[in-house]
Enzyme design. Structure first.
Site, short mmCIF file in Angstrom:
data_model
loop_
_atom_site.label_atom_id
_atom_site.label_comp_id
_atom_site.label_asym_id
_atom_site.label_seq_id
_atom_site.Cartn_x
_atom_site.Cartn_y
_atom_site.Cartn_z
N LYS A 37 0.84 -1.21 0.00
CA LYS A 37 0.00 0.00 0.00
C LYS A 37 0.88 1.25 0.00
CE LYS A 37 -0.35 -0.26 5.04
NZ LYS A 37 -1.16 -0.82 6.15
N TYR A 262 14.57 31.42 3.51
CA TYR A 262 13.37 32.17 3.93
C TYR A 262 13.45 32.56 5.41
CZ TYR A 262 10.89 30.92 -0.38
OH TYR A 262 10.49 30.77 -1.68
C1 LIG Z 1 -0.34 -1.72 6.93
C2 LIG Z 1 -0.88 -3.00 7.44
C3 LIG Z 1 -0.03 -4.10 7.64
C4 LIG Z 1 1.47 -4.02 7.53
O1 LIG Z 1 2.03 -3.60 8.75
P1 LIG Z 1 3.60 -3.49 8.96
O2 LIG Z 1 3.75 -3.02 10.36
O3 LIG Z 1 4.08 -2.46 7.97
O4 LIG Z 1 4.18 -4.83 8.70
C5 LIG Z 1 -0.62 -5.31 7.99
N1 LIG Z 1 -1.95 -5.41 8.16
C6 LIG Z 1 -2.79 -4.36 8.02
C7 LIG Z 1 -4.24 -4.54 8.26
C8 LIG Z 1 -2.28 -3.11 7.67
O5 LIG Z 1 -3.10 -2.08 7.54
#
Ligand SMILES: *Cc1c(COP(=O)(O)O)cnc(C)c1O
Length: 366
Positions: A37, A262
């Site tokens: 993601k 700035y």
């Molecule tokens: C983002 C997410 C993960 C991954 O978590 P990490 O700590 O990056 O391994 C796993 N499960 C769900 C439901 C998530 O939203």
């Protein structure tokens, strides 16, 4: 030709090394879901997917649009969409994405759509809330879920899952073990009433490290793929995956009393040489890293960021560094540097990585 000077290099071998590191903590039959993601945690989701697809069983994304991008790039591994909306149902099916159904509203909307098309044994996933209180059914919803599922053969439950609230924090061990036990109880009830046994999963990266006994059928690895684990010792065994590089656009030599940037935030108290670098807060370099809170590396030496971070550039103090216009600048190339930036920004490495804007060119190093 690559005419970009600010580039994020993604190290394919490092990603594979990290995947292997977690794989050796698992039972041989445990499946792996790679979380890609948010553009693969700020890198490039399609590239990450291509790198690991022969070594994982599932991908997951937050939103359906992210899953569509993977499908359009030819990825045909199963993809779990963690946070779909009713508005996305048609696209989800069109692109063979597998929805997480987390409440009755989307569960019923999906079943209605499946009946209407009709779909046949379409894979769905059901999430239970065991304490994160973010997304998921309550255990008291089980009887209603079961009775709805028994009425249809348009969908098939591919997995039942939950998410831990504090898997990285051993001070919360009691809470976490309780979440795992509640989840196991939910699964037992579903198994005894549904008539078949979907896959089950609850662990994220730090869950795999701290609670390997709860790996069930599959684990969901996100941040671990990108080089970060729970402890400095574990992280040291992982490889850095994201390297952000740029160059020196211009060098200024200024006199005592002159200022840089700035609001004239940096005031020289001696003759100072400053380097201007084409990466700024619009690229994900937080303004909190200005005024010597952050540094870049030029010719092997740390150069503090001086003055305020601008939208499109930063200035670094290179008074003591031998360098010239056009020289390479390492914004970061190591997990410790990313952790230092996160610390200075009062955040976590996840946010430093995912903040890297799409304006930065991505380059995969194989
Ligand atoms: C983002 C997410 C993960 C991954 O978590 P990490 O700590 O990056 O391994 C796993 N499960 C769900 C439901 C998530 O939203």
């Amino acid at each position: 030709m690559n005419n970009h000077v600010t580039v994020l290099e993604i190290d394919a071998n490092a990603v594979l090394h990290n995947l292997q590191f977690f794989k050796q903590k698992l039972q041989p039959q445990t499946k792996i879901l790679a979380v890609v993601k948010a553009f693969g945690y700020g890198s490039e989701a399609v590239e990450i997917a291509k790198i690991v697809k022969d070594h994982v069983d599932y991908f997951s994304v937050a939103y359906s649009s992210e899953g569509i991008a993977l499908r359009e790039a030819g990825i045909d591994t199963p993809i779990l969409v963690l946070h779909p909306q009713i508005q996305n149902i048609e696209d989800i099916v069109r692109y063979r994405l597998e929805p997480n159904l987390y409440n009755f509203k989307i569960f019923e909307a999906f079943l209605a759509y499946a009946d209407q098309v009709p779909l046949m044994n379409y894979p769905i996933h059901i999430k239970f809330n065991t304490g994160l209180n973010r997304l998921g059914f309550w255990h008291t919803d089980i009887p209603n879920i079961i009775s709805e599922l028994k009425k249809t053969n348009h969908v098939v439950v591919q997995s039942i899952f939950s998410h831990l609230a504090a898997s990285e924090d051993l001070n919360e061990q009691e809470f976490t073990v309780n979440q795992i036990n509640n989840f196991a109880y939910i699964v037992k009830q579903i198994y005894s009433h549904l008539g078949y046994e979907p896959m089950i999963h609850i662990l994220n990266t730090s869950g795999v490290v701290h609670y390997p006994q709860a790996q069930f059928d599959m684990v969901r690895i996100g941040i671990g793929l990108y080089g970060f684990s729970n402890t400095p010792n574990e992280t040291a065994q992982l490889k850095n995956t994201h390297t952000l590089k740029s160059i020196i656009s211009q060098i200024h030599v200024i006199q005592p009393g002159e200022t840089v940037g700035y609001n004239r935030a940096f005031v020289a108290n001696k003759v100072t040489k400053s380097a201007t670098i084409p990466v700024g807060h619009a690229d994900g370099i937080s303004r909190r890293l200005g005024n010597k809170n952050g540094f870049v590396i030029i010719n092997g030496q740390p150069a503090p960021i001086i003055g305020n971070v601008c939208m499109d550039m930063i200035m670094a103090d290179v008074t003591k560094i031998e360098c010239k216009e056009g020289d390479e600048v390492i914004v970061f190339n190591h997990q410790q540097h990313i952790e230092y930036m996160a610390h200075k920004c009062e955040t976590i490495p996840y946010e430093i990585l995912t903040a890297l804007s799409q304006r930065i060119k991505r380059l995969v190093k194989r």
